[in-house]
Design a protein around this motif. Sequence first.
Motif, PDB file in Angstrom:
ATOM      1  N   SER A  34      31.612  26.893  38.939  1.00 33.28           N
ATOM      2  CA  SER A  34      30.963  28.219  39.317  1.00 33.28           C
ATOM      3  C   SER A  34      31.896  29.431  39.601  1.00 33.28           C
ATOM      4  CB  SER A  34      30.324  28.108  40.761  1.00 33.28           C
ATOM      5  OG  SER A  34      29.973  29.290  41.336  1.00 33.28           O
ATOM      6  N   TRP A  35      31.787  30.603  38.808  1.00 34.82           N
ATOM      7  CA  TRP A  35      32.860  31.506  39.050  1.00 34.82           C
ATOM      8  C   TRP A  35      32.008  32.762  39.450  1.00 34.82           C
ATOM      9  CZ3 TRP A  35      37.710  31.692  36.300  1.00 34.82           C
ATOM     10  CH2 TRP A  35      38.185  32.998  36.282  1.00 34.82           C
ATOM     11  N   ARG A  36      32.767  33.373  40.603  1.00 34.91           N
ATOM     12  CA  ARG A  36      32.109  34.403  41.171  1.00 34.91           C
ATOM     13  C   ARG A  36      33.104  35.652  41.093  1.00 34.91           C
ATOM     14  NH1 ARG A  36      28.124  37.002  43.058  1.00 34.91           N
ATOM     15  NH2 ARG A  36      28.317  38.277  45.010  1.00 34.91           N
ATOM     16  N   SER A  37      32.444  36.617  40.495  1.00 35.48           N
ATOM     17  CA  SER A  37      33.066  37.865  40.389  1.00 35.48           C
ATOM     18  C   SER A  37      32.576  39.006  41.109  1.00 35.48           C
ATOM     19  CB  SER A  37      32.899  38.476  38.732  1.00 35.48           C
ATOM     20  OG  SER A  37      33.656  39.586  38.522  1.00 35.48           O
ATOM     21  N   PHE A  38      33.338  39.496  41.985  1.00 33.15           N
ATOM     22  CA  PHE A  38      32.882  40.542  43.148  1.00 33.15           C
ATOM     23  C   PHE A  38      32.716  41.904  42.490  1.00 33.15           C
ATOM     24  CE2 PHE A  38      34.531  36.998  45.264  1.00 33.15           C
ATOM     25  CZ  PHE A  38      33.643  36.824  46.316  1.00 33.15           C
ATOM     26  N   GLY A  39      31.761  42.631  43.092  1.00 32.95           N
ATOM     27  CA  GLY A  39      31.681  43.990  42.839  1.00 32.95           C
ATOM     28  C   GLY A  39      30.271  44.326  42.631  1.00 32.95           C
ATOM     29  N   ARG A  40      30.093  45.655  42.002  1.00 38.18           N
ATOM     30  CA  ARG A  40      28.804  46.356  41.671  1.00 38.18           C
ATOM     31  C   ARG A  40      28.933  46.664  40.231  1.00 38.18           C
ATOM     32  NH1 ARG A  40      28.583  47.632  47.660  1.00 38.18           N
ATOM     33  NH2 ARG A  40      26.919  46.543  48.324  1.00 38.18           N
ATOM     34  N   ASN A  41      28.871  45.892  39.289  1.00 40.37           N
ATOM     35  CA  ASN A  41      29.219  46.115  37.959  1.00 40.37           C
ATOM     36  C   ASN A  41      28.421  45.277  36.956  1.00 40.37           C
ATOM     37  OD1 ASN A  41      31.393  44.265  36.794  1.00 40.37           O
ATOM     38  ND2 ASN A  41      32.343  45.034  38.709  1.00 40.37           N
ATOM     39  N   ASP A  97      44.211  50.181  35.690  1.00 39.30           N
ATOM     40  CA  ASP A  97      45.591  49.750  35.918  1.00 39.30           C
ATOM     41  C   ASP A  97      45.612  49.160  37.377  1.00 39.30           C
ATOM     42  OD1 ASP A  97      48.203  49.526  35.922  1.00 39.30           O
ATOM     43  OD2 ASP A  97      48.739  51.853  36.108  1.00 39.30           O
ATOM     44  N   MET A  98      45.374  47.819  37.415  1.00 40.19           N
ATOM     45  CA  MET A  98      45.058  47.189  38.679  1.00 40.19           C
ATOM     46  C   MET A  98      45.594  45.979  38.868  1.00 40.19           C
ATOM     47  SD  MET A  98      41.237  47.071  40.450  1.00 40.19           S
ATOM     48  CE  MET A  98      40.895  48.844  39.979  1.00 40.19           C
ATOM     49  N   GLU A  99      45.708  45.434  40.157  1.00 40.54           N
ATOM     50  CA  GLU A  99      46.235  44.224  40.423  1.00 40.54           C
ATOM     51  C   GLU A  99      44.749  43.288  40.803  1.00 40.54           C
ATOM     52  OE1 GLU A  99      49.211  43.124  40.408  1.00 40.54           O
ATOM     53  OE2 GLU A  99      49.890  45.297  39.518  1.00 40.54           O
ATOM     54  N   TYR A 100      44.620  41.946  40.537  1.00 38.42           N
ATOM     55  CA  TYR A 100      43.544  41.334  41.039  1.00 38.42           C
ATOM     56  C   TYR A 100      44.193  39.905  41.406  1.00 38.42           C
ATOM     57  CZ  TYR A 100      40.543  43.889  37.990  1.00 38.42           C
ATOM     58  OH  TYR A 100      39.935  44.895  37.447  1.00 38.42           O
ATOM     59  N   SER A 116      36.976  35.763  41.635  1.00 38.26           N
ATOM     60  CA  SER A 116      37.936  36.813  41.007  1.00 38.26           C
ATOM     61  C   SER A 116      37.845  38.233  41.850  1.00 38.26           C
ATOM     62  CB  SER A 116      37.657  37.123  39.500  1.00 38.26           C
ATOM     63  OG  SER A 116      38.177  38.333  38.978  1.00 38.26           O
ATOM     64  N   VAL A 117      38.997  38.575  42.378  1.00 42.87           N
ATOM     65  CA  VAL A 117      38.706  39.814  43.354  1.00 42.87           C
ATOM     66  C   VAL A 117      39.812  40.821  42.839  1.00 42.87           C
ATOM     67  CG1 VAL A 117      38.996  40.337  45.765  1.00 42.87           C
ATOM     68  CG2 VAL A 117      38.177  38.223  45.330  1.00 42.87           C
ATOM     69  N   PRO A 118      39.294  42.210  42.601  1.00 40.09           N
ATOM     70  CA  PRO A 118      40.073  43.187  42.677  1.00 40.09           C
ATOM     71  C   PRO A 118      40.974  43.963  43.819  1.00 40.09           C
ATOM     72  CG  PRO A 118      38.078  44.122  42.304  1.00 40.09           C
ATOM     73  CD  PRO A 118      38.011  42.435  42.645  1.00 40.09           C
ATOM     74  N   PHE A 119      42.171  44.424  43.693  1.00 38.83           N
ATOM     75  CA  PHE A 119      42.706  44.915  44.978  1.00 38.83           C
ATOM     76  C   PHE A 119      41.719  46.071  45.212  1.00 38.83           C
ATOM     77  CE2 PHE A 119      45.565  41.738  44.918  1.00 38.83           C
ATOM     78  CZ  PHE A 119      46.905  41.970  45.080  1.00 38.83           C
ATOM     79  N   ASP A 120      41.384  46.787  44.543  1.00 37.27           N
ATOM     80  CA  ASP A 120      40.402  48.116  44.631  1.00 37.27           C
ATOM     81  C   ASP A 120      39.290  47.798  43.949  1.00 37.27           C
ATOM     82  OD1 ASP A 120      39.311  50.682  44.501  1.00 37.27           O
ATOM     83  OD2 ASP A 120      41.293  51.702  44.848  1.00 37.27           O
ATOM     84  N   GLN A 121      38.256  47.470  44.803  1.00 37.47           N
ATOM     85  CA  GLN A 121      36.834  47.364  44.246  1.00 37.47           C
ATOM     86  C   GLN A 121      36.176  48.376  43.626  1.00 37.47           C
ATOM     87  OE1 GLN A 121      35.311  44.108  44.319  1.00 37.47           O
ATOM     88  NE2 GLN A 121      34.478  45.343  42.686  1.00 37.47           N
ATOM     89  N   ARG A 122      36.347  49.599  44.387  1.00 37.38           N
ATOM     90  CA  ARG A 122      35.742  50.740  43.972  1.00 37.38           C
ATOM     91  C   ARG A 122      36.050  51.279  42.505  1.00 37.38           C
ATOM     92  NH1 ARG A 122      35.373  54.938  49.111  1.00 37.38           N
ATOM     93  NH2 ARG A 122      33.909  53.186  50.547  1.00 37.38           N
TER      94      ARG A 122
END
Length: 129
Positions: A34-41, A97-100, A116-122
């Motif tokens: 199971s892979w969880r990708s956070f966010g609203r996209n 241009d982001m860290e994850y 998978s979590v980005p450092f800046d979700q927005r």
Amino acid sequence: MAEHPHNRIARRFWAAVAEGDAESIRDVLADNVSWRSFGRNPLSGEHKGPDAVLDYLARIGEATEELTLTLKGLFAGDDGAVLTYHARGKRSGRMLDMEYVVVLQIDKGRIRAAASVPFDQRDNDRFWN
């Protein structure tokens, strides 16, 4: 000091992702992964099973005109591994241009869960929407 076995699995996974080697990625995924990708996209959500995870990873590449992923750190322990990486990409005139961070739960030599979590979700959501 010997390398932790989960470190080797995480490196093998990362190398396969970097090469776009779906078969090698599949080899390190558990049947019930199971892979969880956070966010609203469009890429957000939970992806269950090897086929869904491979589709998710392929969609990332297909949705970008340019994408470079650079591994920054890999830390392994008895329950799994954590990868940190930098992503640089271009999509529909938008720049990434982001860290994850990717957290892998590893059991019996296979990845059974990932997040998978980005450092800046927005900013991440702005890029993918």
